[in-house]
Design an enzyme around this catalytic site. Structure first.
Site, mmCIF file in Angstrom:
data_model
loop_
_atom_site.group_PDB
_atom_site.id
_atom_site.type_symbol
_atom_site.label_atom_id
_atom_site.label_comp_id
_atom_site.label_asym_id
_atom_site.label_seq_id
_atom_site.Cartn_x
_atom_site.Cartn_y
_atom_site.Cartn_z
ATOM 1 N N GLY A 33 0.813 -1.215 0.000
ATOM 2 C CA GLY A 33 0.000 0.000 0.000
ATOM 3 C C GLY A 33 0.844 1.261 0.000
ATOM 4 N N ALA A 94 -2.669 -0.046 7.266
ATOM 5 C CA ALA A 94 -4.009 -0.548 7.612
ATOM 6 C C ALA A 94 -5.045 0.440 7.100
ATOM 7 C CB ALA A 94 -4.142 -0.725 9.119
ATOM 8 N N GLU A 114 -0.906 -10.637 3.435
ATOM 9 C CA GLU A 114 -0.588 -9.758 4.569
ATOM 10 C C GLU A 114 -0.896 -10.451 5.895
ATOM 11 O OE1 GLU A 114 -1.232 -5.303 2.745
ATOM 12 O OE2 GLU A 114 -2.996 -6.387 3.393
ATOM 13 N N LYS A 132 -6.808 7.060 9.854
ATOM 14 C CA LYS A 132 -7.171 5.634 9.925
ATOM 15 C C LYS A 132 -7.675 5.212 11.314
ATOM 16 C CE LYS A 132 -5.562 4.863 5.702
ATOM 17 N NZ LYS A 132 -4.414 4.042 5.399
HETATM 18 C C1 5RP Z 1 -3.470 -3.607 1.314
HETATM 19 C C2 5RP Z 1 -3.628 -3.089 2.692
HETATM 20 C C3 5RP Z 1 -3.067 -1.733 2.965
HETATM 21 O O1 5RP Z 1 -2.102 -1.834 3.955
HETATM 22 C C4 5RP Z 1 -4.199 -0.841 3.408
HETATM 23 O O2 5RP Z 1 -5.192 -0.861 2.398
HETATM 24 C C5 5RP Z 1 -3.715 0.592 3.634
HETATM 25 O O3 5RP Z 1 -3.271 1.112 2.404
HETATM 26 P P1 5RP Z 1 -2.769 2.610 2.285
HETATM 27 O O4 5RP Z 1 -1.561 2.722 3.140
HETATM 28 O O5 5RP Z 1 -2.482 2.772 0.815
HETATM 29 O O6 5RP Z 1 -3.902 3.495 2.746
HETATM 30 O O7 5RP Z 1 -4.181 -3.695 3.579
HETATM 31 O O8 5RP Z 1 -4.153 -4.808 1.150
#
Ligand code: 5RP
Length: 238
Positions: A33, A94, A114, A132
């Site tokens: 991500g 996350a 993951e 988040k």
């Molecule tokens: C991918 C994930 C990512 O860690 C989660 O979606 C957070 O992504 P980002 O840092 O781009 O917001 O779980 O499957």
């Protein structure tokens, strides 16, 4: 295009976690991500400087594997003799973090691998920006569920009976659904009322055809939270 302030917070969280937790010789899970990639880049930078040595990495997606290739971070499968099914530390992003540091993950569709990384790690660290942080899981950001394509209709029925609305994740720049790295589809499910994430993580996976879901309650992480004012808050760090 991502706002600079958002990118800076993600970068700061990634750097803080890597600098505090990654040591030479570690077997290291690397998440997926737009936040996790900053941790991957920091590991690459410290290896290139010679500050870190002998890292054996496990990449949780194609995205991360390609970044490891670019940066010269040695990456192995979890079954390899280098990793032997276990990791010292995994650092990942996350989608949501609740007050007990339980998570929703899988916004990038990589929750299956993951979770393998997170649950096989002695220490799990999550890096997020302040957006988040939530009070409850399951009613805001939808919980991604990886499902075998031929089970789609019956699995949707089961989830609706559990009180969730269900959306089939559609691909961008390809007609039809997202197909995961394992040939499966993703159902994004949102509950209309508060659920117990621990019970629901197990309950969802009982459904035939479900491969894995995005509730992460089995290995509680330490959390690095980047705030817009430039500070890093840690939760659960001893
Ligand atoms: C991918 C994930 C990512 O860690 C989660 O979606 C957070 O992504 P980002 O840092 O781009 O917001 O779980 O499957």
């Amino acid at each position: 295009m991502e706002q600079d302030s958002g990118r800076l917070m993600k970068e700061a969280a990634g750097k803080a976690a890597v600098d505090a937790l990654v040591k030479s010789g570690m077997k290291l899970g690397l998440g997926t991500g737009s936040t996790a990639i900053h941790a991957v880049r920091r590991v690459g930078e410290l290896l290139a400087q010679g500050t870190l040595r002998d890292i054996s990495a496990f990449a949780t997606s194609f995205q991360t594997e390609i970044e490891c290739e670019k940066l010269g971070i040695p990456a192995y499968t979890l079954n390899s003799k280098e990793l032997a099914g276990g990791l010292d530390l995994t650092i990942d992003g996350a989608d949501e973090v609740d007050p007990q540091n339980r998570l929703i993950k899988g916004g990038g569709g990589a929750m299956l691998i993951e979770k393998l990384a997170a649950y096989s790690s002695a220490l799990f660290a999550v890096i997020v920006d302040e957006s988040k942080i939530v009070q409850t899981l399951g009613t805001g950001f939808p919980v991604p569920v990886e499902v075998v394509p031929s089970a789609r209709v019956q699995v949707v029925r089961v989830f609706e009976k559990l009180g969730a609305s269900v959306i089939l994740r559609e691909a961008l720049r390809k007609a039809g659904p997202v197909i995961t790295e394992h040939g499966n589809i993703i159902l994004d499910i949102r509950f209309s009322a508060t659920v117990d994430p621990v019970a629901m993580e197990t309950e969802i996976n009982k459904t035939p055809g479900v491969v894995e879901n995005g509730f992460f309650t089995g290995n509680i992480p330490v959390v690095y939270i980047a705030h817009a004012n430039g500070t890093i808050e840690t939760r659960g760090v001893k």
